[in-house]
Design a protein around this motif. Sequence first.
Motif, short mmCIF file in Angstrom:
data_model
loop_
_atom_site.label_atom_id
_atom_site.label_comp_id
_atom_site.label_asym_id
_atom_site.label_seq_id
_atom_site.Cartn_x
_atom_site.Cartn_y
_atom_site.Cartn_z
N TYR A 141 0.78 -1.23 0.00
CA TYR A 141 0.00 0.00 0.00
C TYR A 141 0.82 1.28 0.00
O TYR A 141 0.32 2.33 -0.37
CB TYR A 141 -0.97 -0.07 1.18
N VAL A 147 -4.64 7.79 9.16
CA VAL A 147 -5.33 7.66 7.88
C VAL A 147 -5.60 9.05 7.28
O VAL A 147 -5.27 9.32 6.12
CB VAL A 147 -6.66 6.88 8.07
N PRO A 186 -2.15 3.05 9.89
CA PRO A 186 -2.25 1.96 8.91
C PRO A 186 -2.16 0.55 9.51
O PRO A 186 -2.93 -0.32 9.13
CB PRO A 186 -1.08 2.25 7.97
N HIS A 187 -1.23 0.33 10.47
CA HIS A 187 -1.04 -1.04 10.99
C HIS A 187 -2.27 -1.54 11.75
O HIS A 187 -2.38 -2.72 12.01
CB HIS A 187 0.21 -1.11 11.88
N GLN A 211 -6.43 -0.82 4.21
CA GLN A 211 -5.20 -0.10 3.87
C GLN A 211 -5.18 0.27 2.38
O GLN A 211 -4.74 1.35 2.01
CB GLN A 211 -3.97 -0.95 4.22
#
Length: 281
Positions: free
Chosen positions: A105, A113, A152-153, A160
């Motif tokens: 990504y 985000v 993101p994680h 994602q």
Amino acid sequence: MTTDATTPPTPTPLTPTVPARATPAVVLNGLGKQFPGTSIPAVEDVSLVIAPGETICIVGASGCGKSTVLRMLAGFEQPSWGHARVAGVDVRRPGPDRGVVFQDYGLFPWLSVAENVAYGPRQARLPRAEVRERTARVLASVGLERVSDSFPHQLSGGMQQRVAIARVLANEPAVMLMDEPFGALDALTRTEMQHELQRIQREAGITVLFVTHSIEEAVYLGDRVLVMAGGTAHGTPGHVREVVDIDLGPVRDTSSAAFNALERRIDALVHRGNAREDRAA
Ligand SMILES: Nc1ncnc2c1ncn2[C@@H]1O[C@H](COP(=O)(O)OP(=O)(O)O)[C@@H](O)[C@H]1O
Ligand SMILES: [Mg+2]
């Protein structure tokens, strides 16, 4: 010249009465690439004119040069021959008019985000209020409002990839370049993302070039499918084997006879031999 109240001057028209023919979104003209230190070109003579709003899917065996074509269009690689043009302008370097989405990504893990999505507009030095407005609008359009403060994680692969698409959309690009973007997703999420991409693409009128290993995905998403063949592993440069029109209309039934016939035809084109003599056929 004198004027009086009864003869007003003819106003100059603000728009031409005959509309100019629409500039193609993308023109690839004799595009080719030979990497330094290699004996044959990785890609040779790729030519295609793409209309605004068109979706072109690119398929072909590994190593036939799909990513190289996309990378030249993105401005990451310089062509050795020919040129790529976007909205009439030669591509020389990466730019916000061409958004790129890869399989991994490529998000900034240290940004939320919303911050990932706001990154491009901030780089473009848009006014703060506009950055905020655009970020909110794009997050809403891809269904990410509820995770805008997540990192993101903390998100699934599908989410994602949504962020990656949102980040590109925030730059309002004319063209979106996608290299096997859904390749790492499970089947269900992949189907969902295909629907989502279709919707976004139609709403925003974006031109899409989409590399995929899945012929079904190509027939589902593409207005045309560019079938590439060859590759240095076969002793021949990567090249265009055929451009197949997908004349199925906007709503596609993957189990229909017409859909399956196109899948079979493209599958045969992809898997036809790669010997040198094929090129004359
Ligand atoms: N930077 C590079 N240097 C040398 N060869 C490369 C480079 N990038 C790609 N290639 C070669 O170009 C050919 C096409 O690669 P690629 O465009 O990645 O194919 P595909 O995406 O269709 O699998 C391959 O033979 C690959 O090894
Ligand atoms: Mg590739």
